[in-house]
Design a protein around this motif. Structure first.
Motif, mmCIF file in Angstrom:
data_model
loop_
_atom_site.group_PDB
_atom_site.id
_atom_site.type_symbol
_atom_site.label_atom_id
_atom_site.label_comp_id
_atom_site.label_asym_id
_atom_site.label_seq_id
_atom_site.Cartn_x
_atom_site.Cartn_y
_atom_site.Cartn_z
ATOM 1 N N LYS A 1 32.521 25.818 -79.568
ATOM 2 C CA LYS A 1 31.929 26.739 -80.760
ATOM 3 C C LYS A 1 33.188 26.850 -82.332
ATOM 4 C CE LYS A 1 27.348 27.191 -79.674
ATOM 5 N NZ LYS A 1 26.456 25.886 -80.445
ATOM 6 N N ASP B 1 29.468 14.440 -85.407
ATOM 7 C CA ASP B 1 29.599 14.419 -84.090
ATOM 8 C C ASP B 1 31.269 13.835 -83.280
ATOM 9 O OD1 ASP B 1 27.601 14.921 -81.695
ATOM 10 O OD2 ASP B 1 29.207 14.133 -81.095
ATOM 11 N N ALA C 1 20.171 15.932 -79.522
ATOM 12 C CA ALA C 1 18.053 16.278 -79.706
ATOM 13 C C ALA C 1 18.232 17.454 -81.209
ATOM 14 C CB ALA C 1 17.789 16.576 -78.612
ATOM 15 N N MET C 2 19.121 18.114 -80.628
ATOM 16 C CA MET C 2 18.148 19.484 -82.168
ATOM 17 C C MET C 2 19.401 18.954 -83.188
ATOM 18 S SD MET C 2 16.881 21.226 -80.754
ATOM 19 C CE MET C 2 15.943 22.753 -81.545
ATOM 20 N N GLU D 1 26.498 23.921 -76.455
ATOM 21 C CA GLU D 1 26.751 26.017 -76.323
ATOM 22 C C GLU D 1 27.929 26.219 -75.129
ATOM 23 O OE1 GLU D 1 24.003 27.150 -77.242
ATOM 24 O OE2 GLU D 1 23.248 29.095 -76.667
ATOM 25 N N ASN E 1 22.486 27.022 -84.841
ATOM 26 C CA ASN E 1 21.694 26.651 -83.756
ATOM 27 C C ASN E 1 21.605 27.378 -82.254
ATOM 28 O OD1 ASN E 1 18.983 25.926 -83.717
ATOM 29 N ND2 ASN E 1 19.882 24.034 -82.221
ATOM 30 N N SER F 1 21.259 28.952 -78.588
ATOM 31 C CA SER F 1 19.768 29.695 -77.886
ATOM 32 C C SER F 1 20.218 30.832 -77.394
ATOM 33 C CB SER F 1 18.468 29.174 -77.792
ATOM 34 O OG SER F 1 19.469 27.854 -77.015
HETATM 35 P P1 NAI Z 1 22.984 18.210 -76.967
HETATM 36 O O1 NAI Z 1 24.277 17.548 -75.951
HETATM 37 O O2 NAI Z 1 21.438 16.902 -77.423
HETATM 38 O O3 NAI Z 1 23.504 17.651 -78.384
HETATM 39 C C1 NAI Z 1 25.216 18.457 -78.031
HETATM 40 C C2 NAI Z 1 25.947 16.675 -79.513
HETATM 41 O O4 NAI Z 1 27.259 18.311 -79.496
HETATM 42 C C3 NAI Z 1 26.692 16.118 -78.568
HETATM 43 O O5 NAI Z 1 25.384 15.163 -79.118
HETATM 44 C C4 NAI Z 1 27.945 15.490 -78.320
HETATM 45 O O6 NAI Z 1 28.869 14.867 -78.591
HETATM 46 C C5 NAI Z 1 28.340 16.979 -79.482
HETATM 47 N N1 NAI Z 1 29.717 18.424 -79.503
HETATM 48 C C6 NAI Z 1 30.055 18.322 -78.284
HETATM 49 N N2 NAI Z 1 30.659 18.670 -79.474
HETATM 50 C C7 NAI Z 1 31.106 18.733 -80.106
HETATM 51 C C8 NAI Z 1 32.134 19.296 -81.074
HETATM 52 N N3 NAI Z 1 33.485 20.466 -80.860
HETATM 53 N N4 NAI Z 1 32.415 19.022 -82.492
HETATM 54 C C9 NAI Z 1 30.812 18.195 -82.859
HETATM 55 N N5 NAI Z 1 29.573 18.063 -81.696
HETATM 56 C C10 NAI Z 1 30.236 18.398 -80.609
HETATM 57 O O7 NAI Z 1 22.660 19.272 -77.134
HETATM 58 P P2 NAI Z 1 21.250 19.901 -77.896
HETATM 59 O O8 NAI Z 1 20.600 20.000 -76.790
HETATM 60 O O9 NAI Z 1 20.954 19.290 -79.079
HETATM 61 O O10 NAI Z 1 21.554 21.722 -78.220
HETATM 62 C C11 NAI Z 1 23.058 21.581 -79.144
HETATM 63 C C12 NAI Z 1 22.452 22.929 -79.346
HETATM 64 O O11 NAI Z 1 21.429 23.517 -79.677
HETATM 65 C C13 NAI Z 1 23.456 24.395 -78.761
HETATM 66 O O12 NAI Z 1 23.535 24.856 -79.125
HETATM 67 C C14 NAI Z 1 21.386 25.218 -77.585
HETATM 68 O O13 NAI Z 1 22.196 25.769 -77.404
HETATM 69 C C15 NAI Z 1 20.833 25.110 -79.182
HETATM 70 N N6 NAI Z 1 19.421 24.461 -78.749
HETATM 71 C C16 NAI Z 1 18.748 23.643 -77.812
HETATM 72 C C17 NAI Z 1 17.278 23.433 -78.226
HETATM 73 C C18 NAI Z 1 17.006 22.543 -77.303
HETATM 74 O O14 NAI Z 1 16.223 22.639 -76.157
HETATM 75 N N7 NAI Z 1 17.734 21.322 -76.335
HETATM 76 C C19 NAI Z 1 15.917 24.453 -78.878
HETATM 77 C C20 NAI Z 1 17.651 25.633 -79.530
HETATM 78 C C21 NAI Z 1 19.071 25.383 -79.777
#
Ligand code: NAI
Length: 473
Positions: A99, A35, A15-16, A94, A119, A121
């Protein structure tokens, strides 16, 4: 403007990551989205292209702009494709270890001048930086969900971050139309830390039956907020919001200001997670929630209420207007019962409300007779009144004062400055005003008085005014 980076990679196509990538490409940057999951890459590409088509359909982009954006974006599962970017924004799961592994791999691939941003949080930038050989080029770049809409980016410098690195990502984010605010590396940064009382106070009010949920939410909407705190937690997810509350509380070693709410824990335990599970604070799929709290101004307004109403509107907190043997006033933190005990007469008190508009106004009273008089006086303003349970600081005023308190602590602890905090809450949480702007309007001295009165009456130390607030009151 100084450095604007134009070759960008985003790691994590969730999403982010997808939103951040789209924002950068719409502003003219070349963007690669990476990804490890091919399915995530395919979904991200499809979603982004559909979103661009949607913007064309709405007339927000023309065909030439849309094709430019499509040409500038690429999706890949091959990390080596990121070799010559200037800025990598990591938005993967996260997990500090996962990471860290990604940053190690990235350092072996990208050039020595490439900036690496996260990014995250909730993870300290200091902790993530430990995985890097070159932590001086590492920085936090915290976007808000949805990244295409929310304007705030918190730019978080870790202990080793070079100032020029933080400046470059700030200027780049600004060139994307974002409001980029430098923040120190503390748990919750600005928004997730300072906004805690918005949610916590609503659950406290609900728990004390200050009003029913629909009324609490309606009062915040009346105060200018886009959504009430309780409906917002249902939208965010009770589990997600509670886990942020816990994480902030634990990270500050149990500081009482950030104490999580049992009432919310109970929702999580029950699996009532909000909209996504069909039930949270509210039940979804049924008719909209009924408000138990009466909102009434049906009685004929006697003409002699108008002058009283005018006087009350102009009165400062603590100055009472008399009507039919009842004292009417604005809250100064003490409950109507406490005021009545010291004044020796029945009292009705107004909660904070915006002086313009026709939204409802909440009040509490020490007696039924006092409530009746206040309802009629509010009706003389042409606004509905809403009788809530009597408690220190009422509902909206107590919450806003406690938000100011949290904001003041953040300035005291050098998280950011007043302007940065106000901007962060407006652009990262959609508040109608920043806490300091509200405090200036209400009077900083009055905020201190409200907090002291709430602390005295509740016996809760968490309401004691921040030393920063006392100094500038
Ligand atoms: P999400 O679950 O929608 O997406 C995460 C993506 O990362 C997935 O597509 C997954 O396949 C991929 N992934 C996992 N391990 C990986 C790796 N080793 N290399 C490359 N890709 C990998 O998560 P979302 O919500 O987009 O969150 C992502 C980050 O943004 C987290 O750190 C979260 O804390 C932060 N964040 C999230 C917010 C939210 O409201 N969802 C707001 C601000 C920050």
């Amino acid at each position: 403007m100084g450095t604007v980076l134009s070759k960008i990679a985003v790691c994590g196509a969730g999403a982010m990551g997808s939103g951040i990538a789209q924002v950068a490409a719409q502003s003219g940057a070349q963007v690669i989205v990476f990804d490890i999951q091919p399915a995530a890459i395919a979904a991200s590409e499809a979603r982004t292209l559909a979103s661009i088509d949607g913007l064309v359909a709405k007339g927000k982009l023309d065909d030439r702009q849309a094709s430019g954006i499509r040409e500038r974006m690429r999706w890949t599962c091959d990390l080596k494709a990121l070799a010559d970017v200037e800025l990598v924004i990591e938005a993967i799961i996260e997990d500090a270890e996962v990471k860290g592994q990604l940053f190690e791999q990235l350092e072996a691939i990208v050039g020595s001048g490439t900036i690496l941003a996260s990014n995250t949080s909730s993870l300290p930038i200091a902790r993530l930086a430990r995985a890097l050989k070159t932590p001086e080029r590492f920085v936090g770049m915290h976007f808000f969900n949805p990244a295409t809409v929310m304007k705030l980016v918190e730019v978080v410098a870790g202990p080793a971050t070079e100032p020029s690195v933080a400046d470059a990502v700030r200027e780049t984010a600004e060139s994307w139309g974002k409001v980029a605010i430098p923040v120190s590396d503390v748990p919750g940064f600005i928004v997730n830390r300072v906004a805690r009382p918005f949610y916590a106070e609503a659950f406290t009010a609900l728990n004390e039956a200050a009003a029913d949920a629909a009324t609490i939410d309606a009062l915040f909407r009346a105060a200018g907020f886009r959504m009430g705190p309780l409906e917002l937690t249902d939208l965010i997810g009770q589990d997600v919001n509670f886990s942020v509350a816990r994480s902030v509380y634990d990270s500050y070693f149990g500081r009482t200001r950030f104490v999580p709410q049992l009432r919310q824990a109970a929702l999580v335990d029950a699996g009532w997670l909000g909209r996504k599970s069909g039930r949270g604070v509210y039940c979804y799929g049924e008719e909209s929630p009924k408000r138990a709290t009466v909102v009434s101004a049906t009685d004929a307004v006697k003409p002699d209420r108008a002058p009283v109403a005018a006087d009350l509107k102009d009165s400062a907190p603590g100055a009472f207007v008399e009507c039919d043997g009842i004292l009417l006033g604005m809250t100064r933190g003490r409950s109507a019962h406490a005021e009545a005990a010291s004044q020796g007469r029945p009292v009705a008190l107004l909660d904070w409300f915006p002086s313009t508009g026709d939204s409802e106004i909440a009040f509490s009273s020490s007696s039924d007779a006092a409530a009746e008089v206040m309802t009629k006086v509010i009706a003389a303003w042409g606004r509905p009144g809403c009788h809530v349970a009597d408690r220190a600081g009422l509902i909206v005023c107590r919450t806003l004062a406690q938000l100011v308190n949290a904001a003041a602590d953040a300035v005291l602890e050098q998280v950011s400055n007043e302007r940065g905090i106000d901007a962060a809450l407006r652009f990262g949480a959609n508040y109608p005003f920043g806490p300091f702007a509200w405090a200036d309007d209400f009077g900083r001295g009055q905020v201190v008085a409200v907090l002291d009165a709430v602390a005295d009456e509740t016996g809760e130390a968490m309401y004691r005014p921040s030393p920063y607030l006392r100094k500038f009151a």
